[in-house]
Design a protein around this motif. Sequence first.
Motif, PDB file in Angstrom:
ATOM      1  N   LEU A 296     110.934  49.480 -34.031  1.00 45.05           N
ATOM      2  CA  LEU A 296     111.856  48.374 -33.804  1.00 45.05           C
ATOM      3  C   LEU A 296     111.303  47.306 -32.865  1.00 45.05           C
ATOM      4  CD1 LEU A 296     115.256  50.294 -33.413  1.00 45.05           C
ATOM      5  CD2 LEU A 296     114.478  48.918 -35.353  1.00 45.05           C
ATOM      6  N   GLN A 297     110.038  47.441 -32.450  1.00 43.44           N
ATOM      7  CA  GLN A 297     109.547  46.518 -31.428  1.00 43.44           C
ATOM      8  C   GLN A 297     109.465  45.073 -31.924  1.00 43.44           C
ATOM      9  OE1 GLN A 297     107.899  49.001 -32.778  1.00 43.44           O
ATOM     10  NE2 GLN A 297     105.694  48.622 -32.980  1.00 43.44           N
ATOM     11  N   GLN A 298     109.420  44.856 -33.262  1.00 39.07           N
ATOM     12  CA  GLN A 298     109.394  43.487 -33.783  1.00 39.07           C
ATOM     13  C   GLN A 298     110.769  43.027 -34.250  1.00 39.07           C
ATOM     14  OE1 GLN A 298     106.596  41.876 -33.303  1.00 39.07           O
ATOM     15  NE2 GLN A 298     105.647  43.785 -32.595  1.00 39.07           N
ATOM     16  N   ALA A 299     111.769  43.880 -34.137  1.00 40.51           N
ATOM     17  CA  ALA A 299     113.115  43.533 -34.591  1.00 40.51           C
ATOM     18  C   ALA A 299     113.823  42.651 -33.560  1.00 40.51           C
ATOM     19  CB  ALA A 299     113.924  44.799 -34.831  1.00 40.51           C
ATOM     20  N   GLN A 300     114.918  42.029 -34.017  1.00 37.93           N
ATOM     21  CA  GLN A 300     115.758  41.287 -33.088  1.00 37.93           C
ATOM     22  C   GLN A 300     116.593  42.291 -32.295  1.00 37.93           C
ATOM     23  OE1 GLN A 300     118.700  38.715 -34.844  1.00 37.93           O
ATOM     24  NE2 GLN A 300     119.186  37.695 -32.917  1.00 37.93           N
ATOM     25  N   VAL A 301     116.457  42.237 -30.971  1.00 35.51           N
ATOM     26  CA  VAL A 301     117.076  43.233 -30.097  1.00 35.51           C
ATOM     27  C   VAL A 301     117.915  42.522 -29.045  1.00 35.51           C
ATOM     28  CG1 VAL A 301     116.641  45.065 -28.418  1.00 35.51           C
ATOM     29  CG2 VAL A 301     115.207  44.873 -30.465  1.00 35.51           C
ATOM     30  N   SER A 302     119.105  43.058 -28.800  1.00 37.90           N
ATOM     31  CA  SER A 302     119.967  42.534 -27.727  1.00 37.90           C
ATOM     32  C   SER A 302     120.241  43.632 -26.710  1.00 37.90           C
ATOM     33  CB  SER A 302     121.296  42.027 -28.292  1.00 37.90           C
ATOM     34  OG  SER A 302     121.121  40.844 -29.042  1.00 37.90           O
ATOM     35  N   ILE A 303     120.156  43.268 -25.446  1.00 34.75           N
ATOM     36  CA  ILE A 303     120.581  44.157 -24.365  1.00 34.75           C
ATOM     37  C   ILE A 303     121.953  43.661 -23.918  1.00 34.75           C
ATOM     38  CG2 ILE A 303     120.071  45.042 -22.071  1.00 34.75           C
ATOM     39  CD1 ILE A 303     117.108  44.410 -22.659  1.00 34.75           C
ATOM     40  N   VAL A 304     122.977  44.474 -24.117  1.00 32.83           N
ATOM     41  CA  VAL A 304     124.353  44.067 -23.893  1.00 32.83           C
ATOM     42  C   VAL A 304     124.883  44.764 -22.648  1.00 32.83           C
ATOM     43  CG1 VAL A 304     126.630  43.881 -24.949  1.00 32.83           C
ATOM     44  CG2 VAL A 304     124.597  43.955 -26.400  1.00 32.83           C
ATOM     45  N   TYR A 305     125.503  44.010 -21.761  1.00 33.39           N
ATOM     46  CA  TYR A 305     126.127  44.633 -20.595  1.00 33.39           C
ATOM     47  C   TYR A 305     127.603  44.235 -20.538  1.00 33.39           C
ATOM     48  CZ  TYR A 305     125.181  40.071 -18.396  1.00 33.39           C
ATOM     49  OH  TYR A 305     125.117  38.731 -18.102  1.00 33.39           O
ATOM     50  N   ALA A 306     128.453  45.220 -20.264  1.00 30.50           N
ATOM     51  CA  ALA A 306     129.899  45.003 -20.292  1.00 30.50           C
ATOM     52  C   ALA A 306     130.482  44.807 -18.904  1.00 30.50           C
ATOM     53  CB  ALA A 306     130.586  46.186 -20.982  1.00 30.50           C
ATOM     54  N   ASP A 307     129.628  44.693 -17.909  1.00 31.56           N
ATOM     55  CA  ASP A 307     130.085  44.486 -16.535  1.00 31.56           C
ATOM     56  C   ASP A 307     129.008  43.684 -15.824  1.00 31.56           C
ATOM     57  OD1 ASP A 307     130.286  45.109 -13.576  1.00 31.56           O
ATOM     58  OD2 ASP A 307     132.095  46.095 -14.303  1.00 31.56           O
ATOM     59  N   ALA A 308     129.445  42.671 -15.052  1.00 34.37           N
ATOM     60  CA  ALA A 308     128.479  41.788 -14.396  1.00 34.37           C
ATOM     61  C   ALA A 308     127.553  42.527 -13.450  1.00 34.37           C
ATOM     62  CB  ALA A 308     129.224  40.683 -13.639  1.00 34.37           C
ATOM     63  N   SER A 309     127.985  43.696 -12.945  1.00 34.94           N
ATOM     64  CA  SER A 309     127.143  44.449 -12.020  1.00 34.94           C
ATOM     65  C   SER A 309     125.891  44.979 -12.691  1.00 34.94           C
ATOM     66  CB  SER A 309     127.944  45.604 -11.410  1.00 34.94           C
ATOM     67  OG  SER A 309     128.338  46.524 -12.419  1.00 34.94           O
ATOM     68  N   PHE A 310     125.851  44.986 -14.036  1.00 32.09           N
ATOM     69  CA  PHE A 310     124.681  45.476 -14.760  1.00 32.09           C
ATOM     70  C   PHE A 310     123.753  44.351 -15.208  1.00 32.09           C
ATOM     71  CE2 PHE A 310     127.797  48.898 -15.437  1.00 32.09           C
ATOM     72  CZ  PHE A 310     127.050  49.976 -14.988  1.00 32.09           C
ATOM     73  N   LEU A 321     110.692  45.847 -21.677  1.00 30.47           N
ATOM     74  CA  LEU A 321     110.458  45.895 -23.126  1.00 30.47           C
ATOM     75  C   LEU A 321     109.395  44.884 -23.535  1.00 30.47           C
ATOM     76  CD1 LEU A 321     114.050  46.326 -24.648  1.00 30.47           C
ATOM     77  CD2 LEU A 321     112.339  48.060 -24.114  1.00 30.47           C
ATOM     78  N   LEU A 322     109.442  43.691 -22.957  1.00 26.43           N
ATOM     79  CA  LEU A 322     108.416  42.697 -23.276  1.00 26.43           C
ATOM     80  C   LEU A 322     107.037  43.207 -22.883  1.00 26.43           C
ATOM     81  CD1 LEU A 322     110.249  39.423 -22.138  1.00 26.43           C
ATOM     82  CD2 LEU A 322     109.923  40.260 -24.480  1.00 26.43           C
ATOM     83  N   GLU A 323     106.942  43.895 -21.745  1.00 28.29           N
ATOM     84  CA  GLU A 323     105.664  44.450 -21.313  1.00 28.29           C
ATOM     85  C   GLU A 323     105.195  45.573 -22.224  1.00 28.29           C
ATOM     86  OE1 GLU A 323     106.520  45.517 -17.309  1.00 28.29           O
ATOM     87  OE2 GLU A 323     106.305  43.476 -16.542  1.00 28.29           O
ATOM     88  N   ARG A 324     106.125  46.171 -22.971  1.00 32.19           N
ATOM     89  CA  ARG A 324     105.771  47.221 -23.918  1.00 32.19           C
ATOM     90  C   ARG A 324     105.451  46.669 -25.302  1.00 32.19           C
ATOM     91  NH1 ARG A 324     107.788  50.655 -20.209  1.00 32.19           N
ATOM     92  NH2 ARG A 324     107.753  52.882 -20.682  1.00 32.19           N
ATOM     93  N   GLY A 325     105.477  45.356 -25.463  1.00 30.90           N
ATOM     94  CA  GLY A 325     105.106  44.751 -26.740  1.00 30.90           C
ATOM     95  C   GLY A 325     106.266  44.357 -27.621  1.00 30.90           C
ATOM     96  N   TRP A 326     107.495  44.504 -27.126  1.00 34.80           N
ATOM     97  CA  TRP A 326     108.645  44.038 -27.891  1.00 34.80           C
ATOM     98  C   TRP A 326     108.632  42.505 -27.854  1.00 34.80           C
ATOM     99  CZ3 TRP A 326     113.020  47.441 -29.357  1.00 34.80           C
ATOM    100  CH2 TRP A 326     112.709  48.801 -29.173  1.00 34.80           C
ATOM    101  N   SER A 327     108.975  41.851 -28.978  1.00 31.26           N
ATOM    102  CA  SER A 327     108.747  40.409 -29.063  1.00 31.26           C
ATOM    103  C   SER A 327     110.021  39.571 -29.112  1.00 31.26           C
ATOM    104  CB  SER A 327     107.907  40.088 -30.313  1.00 31.26           C
ATOM    105  OG  SER A 327     108.574  40.548 -31.491  1.00 31.26           O
ATOM    106  N   ASN A 328     111.160  40.161 -29.428  1.00 32.26           N
ATOM    107  CA  ASN A 328     112.365  39.355 -29.646  1.00 32.26           C
ATOM    108  C   ASN A 328     113.556  40.039 -28.968  1.00 32.26           C
ATOM    109  OD1 ASN A 328     114.283  37.582 -30.538  1.00 32.26           O
ATOM    110  ND2 ASN A 328     114.020  38.001 -32.715  1.00 32.26           N
ATOM    111  N   VAL A 329     113.614  39.933 -27.641  1.00 32.84           N
ATOM    112  CA  VAL A 329     114.627  40.641 -26.850  1.00 32.84           C
ATOM    113  C   VAL A 329     115.465  39.627 -26.082  1.00 32.84           C
ATOM    114  CG1 VAL A 329     115.068  42.417 -25.128  1.00 32.84           C
ATOM    115  CG2 VAL A 329     113.020  42.565 -26.572  1.00 32.84           C
ATOM    116  N   SER A 330     116.764  39.716 -26.236  1.00 30.97           N
ATOM    117  CA  SER A 330     117.669  38.838 -25.504  1.00 30.97           C
ATOM    118  C   SER A 330     118.651  39.675 -24.684  1.00 30.97           C
ATOM    119  CB  SER A 330     118.442  37.928 -26.461  1.00 30.97           C
ATOM    120  OG  SER A 330     119.238  38.698 -27.356  1.00 30.97           O
ATOM    121  N   VAL A 331     119.259  39.043 -23.700  1.00 31.71           N
ATOM    122  CA  VAL A 331     120.254  39.689 -22.846  1.00 31.71           C
ATOM    123  C   VAL A 331     121.552  38.907 -22.955  1.00 31.71           C
ATOM    124  CG1 VAL A 331     120.879  40.258 -20.475  1.00 31.71           C
ATOM    125  CG2 VAL A 331     118.532  40.582 -21.255  1.00 31.71           C
ATOM    126  N   ALA A 332     122.659  39.623 -23.121  1.00 35.20           N
ATOM    127  CA  ALA A 332     123.940  38.939 -23.270  1.00 35.20           C
ATOM    128  C   ALA A 332     125.067  39.794 -22.717  1.00 35.20           C
ATOM    129  CB  ALA A 332     124.211  38.624 -24.744  1.00 35.20           C
TER     130      ALA A 332
END
Length: 511
Positions: A296-310, A321-332
């Motif tokens: 999945l390292q080339q897939a579109q990936v989202s890191i989702v957090y349900a609380d601002a503390s995270f 993940l970017l340092e591990r070679g993942w190319s399309n990672v977003s945070v939301a």
Amino acid sequence: MPAHLRIGLLLSVLVTSTLACALDLSPQEQAGKRLYREGLSSSDAQVSARVGAADMLVPASVVPCASCHGNDGLGRAEGGVRPPSLNWQRLAGGQGARQVNGRRYPAYSEGLVARAIQEGRDPAGNRLDPAMPRFVLSMADQRNLTAYLKRLADDRDPGLEEQTLRLGTLLPTRGALAEPARVVAAVLNDRLAQINRQGGIHGRTLQLVNLDPGIDQASAEQALGQLIDQERVFALVAPMAPALDASLIARLEQARLPMIGAAPQLSSSPQVFDPLPGLREQLLSLADYAQGSLSLQQAQVSIVYADASFAALAATLRQALLERGWSNVSVAPFEQQAVPGQALFYLGKASGFSRLTEALQQSGRTPYLFAVSSQVASELLLVPQDWSRRVFLAYPFIPSDWTPQGREALTAMRQRQGLDGRQGVLQVSTWCAVQLLEEALKRAGRDASREKLTLALEGLHDVQTGLTPALGFGPGRRQGLNGAHVVTVEMPGPVFYPVAAYQSVVETRSP
């Protein structure tokens, strides 16, 4: 009364009196202690030290006495140098210690101690090891330091008494954490009672001071302050006070108070030892599985957090993940919407996880979902069947890690305390915290200190708990485990299937 009994009674009184006032330092001795441990003058004036053959001038706070000789003055071998013990009775006792060349030197006097500290020369005028800094001290600072050196051997750390060793914890009695805290208290009380039934540790009974941190930061800080300043505990074990996450580490480091238990997010404090892996390490175990087995390292990936503390942890995970070679990672943040991505990493409470799957189902999507079991397991019954074998959870340990002896001991503890399998991770984490503390205290010896406890914890390797993979720490490692098992979930059920055995996370860095 016979003479020998009078003498024995007198000695007993003297010993007890000495122990009782060992930490009752005069203002001069307190100032000397600050100079010894922190390299700071009582007047807050800059204190300097000359280092090396070039006499390079540096702040004394960079090389305080305690950095080499230890808070207890016993010396710590480092880099081939073994600083000597600073026990005043030994220094001034006229032992005439023999050097390698066969020469004797006289005992130290106050003046000769001052010369050694400021000029780096022993009583016979010989130069001390070049590694020894030469401190530039005022007469007042030197008097203060000498006064404290005379008390150093008696200056025991708080919580350490002749017959008892006092530990502290913070466990709430109200709110959402009250029930988990009750479980932690039961495990702590049971484990410490078992240790005490076997004679304690080095003849000392372990006592636990359990305070309620209340419901907000102010009450939690007050409770922590009471443990440190009034109860004077030797160490903290398995506290539950999330309101302190922003200030706990600074307070522990200020007091040099070791803590064995769950660390605040992203903590790297040398004072904190966590038996189990943090959320970051468990999520990276999931990421390594997703990369190696699901590509999945080339897939579109989202890191989702349900609380601002995270939010900060989510950003840290993205960078890893970017340092591990993942190319399309977003945070939301999760705001009840269907988050985009072929794979989602989730951070937050269990209720948010079930709402996330509901929102995704309504949008007609079933991406891979990755989460830490301790955060979401309680809501798995609400996850739609469409996610069968598309949900992957990280577990620090699974039943196959349990030895017969470990299982038997845990079962006996549960029976004694009226516990069941609920809050299982919390039970095992607390169990392991006490086991690691017990082993480290044994290694620290009868003449223990907080510094010795920290060093003993650092020296624990491959500790077999009977309930987890082998635990271990190190000078740069404060988590007993830094990986996780990966388990997939089959619906309906849920039924759990391990898909990747425990493996330590290997840190990577981008070139």
